[in-house]
Each structure stands twice: as C-alpha cells, then as structure tokens.
Design a protein around this motif. Structure first.
Motif, PDB file in Angstrom:
ATOM      1  N   ALA A   1      -0.190  48.161 -20.561  1.00 22.51           N
ATOM      2  CA  ALA A   1      -0.431  49.226 -21.541  1.00 22.51           C
ATOM      3  C   ALA A   1      -0.470  50.589 -20.861  1.00 22.51           C
ATOM      4  N   ASP A   2       0.229  51.540 -21.440  1.00 22.26           N
ATOM      5  CA  ASP A   2       0.013  52.944 -21.089  1.00 22.26           C
ATOM      6  C   ASP A   2      -1.173  53.405 -21.935  1.00 22.26           C
TER       7      ASP A   2
ATOM      8  N   GLY B   1      -4.403  48.819 -18.137  1.00 22.59           N
ATOM      9  CA  GLY B   1      -3.427  49.601 -17.393  1.00 22.59           C
ATOM     10  C   GLY B   1      -2.868  48.861 -16.195  1.00 22.59           C
TER      11      GLY B   1
ATOM     12  N   PHE C   1      -3.087  54.009 -30.832  1.00 20.35           N
ATOM     13  CA  PHE C   1      -3.405  54.043 -29.411  1.00 20.35           C
ATOM     14  C   PHE C   1      -3.392  52.644 -28.803  1.00 20.35           C
ATOM     15  N   ASN C   2      -2.826  52.545 -27.600  1.00 22.92           N
ATOM     16  CA  ASN C   2      -2.915  51.307 -26.820  1.00 22.92           C
ATOM     17  C   ASN C   2      -4.314  51.156 -26.225  1.00 22.92           C
TER      18      ASN C   2
ATOM     19  N   VAL D   1       4.047  50.439 -21.169  1.00 22.39           N
ATOM     20  CA  VAL D   1       4.683  50.790 -22.435  1.00 22.39           C
ATOM     21  C   VAL D   1       3.832  51.814 -23.194  1.00 22.39           C
ATOM     22  N   PRO D   2       4.435  52.941 -23.609  1.00 22.04           N
ATOM     23  CA  PRO D   2       3.701  53.930 -24.411  1.00 22.04           C
ATOM     24  C   PRO D   2       3.752  53.594 -25.895  1.00 22.04           C
ATOM     25  N   GLU D   3       2.902  54.247 -26.663  1.00 15.44           N
ATOM     26  CA  GLU D   3       2.813  53.958 -28.100  1.00 15.44           C
ATOM     27  C   GLU D   3       4.082  54.314 -28.866  1.00 15.44           C
ATOM     28  N   ASP D   4       4.892  55.251 -28.353  1.00 19.44           N
ATOM     29  CA  ASP D   4       6.073  55.662 -29.109  1.00 19.44           C
ATOM     30  C   ASP D   4       7.299  54.797 -28.822  1.00 19.44           C
TER      31      ASP D   4
ATOM     32  N   TYR E   1       5.321  45.331 -29.174  1.00 17.90           N
ATOM     33  CA  TYR E   1       6.535  45.912 -28.598  1.00 17.90           C
ATOM     34  C   TYR E   1       7.628  44.894 -28.297  1.00 17.90           C
TER      35      TYR E   1
ATOM     36  N   SER F   1      -2.937  56.238 -21.460  1.00 18.95           N
ATOM     37  CA  SER F   1      -3.227  57.657 -21.226  1.00 18.95           C
ATOM     38  C   SER F   1      -3.499  58.426 -22.517  1.00 18.95           C
ATOM     39  N   THR F   2      -2.900  57.992 -23.624  1.00 12.38           N
ATOM     40  CA  THR F   2      -3.066  58.739 -24.879  1.00 12.38           C
ATOM     41  C   THR F   2      -4.504  58.641 -25.392  1.00 12.38           C
TER      42      THR F   2
END
Length: 272
Positions: free
Chosen positions: A241-242, A203, A198-199, A97-100, A89, A244-245
């Motif tokens: 890292a986010d 967290g 996925f991350n 930070v999320p994956e998108d 990123y 959650s996904t």
C-alpha cells in the motif's frame, strides 16, 4: 476488529452503540441506532474471499446493498460515515499502489466492496455527505477468524501435534497491517470532510513464508514448513500500500512492526 475499535473509542471517553449480527443487527433489514450519533464506522460485511467465489450474489447483496442502506440512513440523520473497504486493484498494480490506480477486483468479495465504494462516492457527491473510504490491505491481529491465513498458521505453530506446517503457496507477498493500526486509521477519519478514499497498510510486504517464520519465532519453536505448489486463480504475487495520502491528510502512521504483530497473535493463543 469491531471489538478493538469499540475498546479504543471507549478508552478515549466516547460512547459507542454497536450494531452487528451478535447483537441482532441485520444490514439488510435493520435500523441503525443513530439517535445522538456523531460518526458511523461501517465494518459489517461478508469477507472470506474463498466463499465469495461460491456465492457472489449474496456477497454483493450484503456488502453493496447493505452499505447503501447504511449510507441512506446516515444521509437522513446527517451522520458522517467511514466505510471499510479492501484491496481492489488486482494483478498488475504497481508496488506500492496509490489510490488513483484503476481498480480491477480479483475476486467477488473485492468486486462487492468496490461497488459499495461507488455508492459511498455517489452519496458524498450527490447528497453532500461526509463519507470516507478506507481500503484495508491484509489486516490481522488477535481475534481474527480461524479460517484466515495467519490464525491458521499461528495455531499450527503452537500445536505440538503439528510436526510440519504446510500451506498452499509460500510465495505470495502481502501488506500485513495490524488491527491496532487499522483502528488508529479509522479513528483518524473522525471529522474528515468530503468523500476521500485512502489506503491503509503497513507500506511493506511479507511472504507467506515470512509469516510462518515470524509465528514460529514468536512461539519459541522450530518446525519445517513447505507448500503444495497451489496457486490461486487471479493470484496477485506482491502487494504494498502507498499510505502517503492518509498520512498527509491525518498524520496517521502504522506503529506495529510485522514481528511484533505476529507475536501478539501467538500470545493471544496462549492458554490462560
């Protein structure tokens, strides 16, 4: 990491066929042992960031083209793949930070891994392969190469001849995730359909100073520590890292707390 993944899989009753430089494997020329295989975990790479600045072409060749060769062999044999990527990123990423979030690699190593990710997504979309990408944040644990940050600090913590621990910069914060949690994340992707990204992290973030303090505590000693005030080019000061996904997709969650993880590193250095 490969050894711990192999040990965990075998403990689960899974037959494992390895392919690595230690067994004569070569990502650029070799053929994978895919007969009877049900899943491939692709961990092979050049990964030391400082070296990537000196030789970006070789990093791209091994990490990107080598991954394309793995994907193509698995395409021909119909074997699903889990590809191990990295933090791609760069500066300016939100915390967490999320994956998108748009990638912006901060070094040639991350750039080579992002290019390999693109190959994974192309093969998943174009050939209908099941290819999962795991973006590892700062993985650590027993057995990591001495050139990496945490082993370097840990060895100084346990060495009685070292009176003060000195690092380049105490301030940067990273999401340190233990190798056993990474292995758990990899295993959670078995049977995952499609082409997800996925991350994989804890967290949470901790500074380099936190790492030193945790290593000293685990070693049962007390030493002064300081930095030289050296900031790396394109330094990212805080990373989280986010996760959650991946948790939502597989139920995976990190289990090893930061201080316990550092304790495992120190204990692995203890003389037999």
């Amino acid at each position: 990491m490969g050894r711990r993944l192999t040990a965990r899989l075998r403990a689960l009753g899974v037959d494992v066929a390895g392919f690595s430089r230690s067994t004569g494997g070569d990502l650029l020329t070799g053929e994978l042992p895919l007969e009877g295989a049900g899943h491939v975990f692709h961990l092979g790479a050049l990964s030391f960031v400082p070296d990537s600045w000196n030789d970006p072409a070789t990093y791209h060749l091994v990490n990107t083209h080598g991954t394309v060769r793995v994907l193509d062999q698995c395409r021909r044999t119909g074997v699903p793949v889990t590809f191990i990527s990295t933090f791609v990123y760069g500066a300016g990423a939100p915390v967490p930070v999320p994956e998108d979030f748009p990638p912006n690699p901060a070094n040639p190593y991350a750039w080579s891994k992002l290019a390999a990710e693109d190959a994974c997504r192309f093969f998943a979309k174009t050939f209908g392969m099941d290819v999962t990408v795991l973006r590892l944040f700062n993985a650590f644990g027993p057995g990591q190469k001495d050139s990496f940050l945490i082993p370097t600090i840990a060895r100084q913590a346990v060495d009685p001849s070292v009176k003060e621990i000195v690092v380049a910069d105490l301030a940067p914060r990273r999401d340190f995730v233990h190798v056993d949690d990474v292995v758990g994340a990899m295993i959670s992707t078995i049977g995952m359909p499609g082409g997800g990204t996925f991350n994989v992290g804890s967290g949470k973030s901790h500074s380099v100073g936190d790492v030193i303090a945790a290593c000293l505590k685990a070693a049962g000693t007390d030493k002064p520590y300081s930095d030289r005030g050296e900031r790396r080019e394109n330094e990212v000061m805080d990373v989280v890292a986010d996760i959650s996904t991946l948790t939502a997709a597989t139920g995976w969650r990190p289990q090893v707390e930061f201080e316990n993880g550092m304790k495992s590193v120190i204990e692995a250095l203890a003389p037999c």
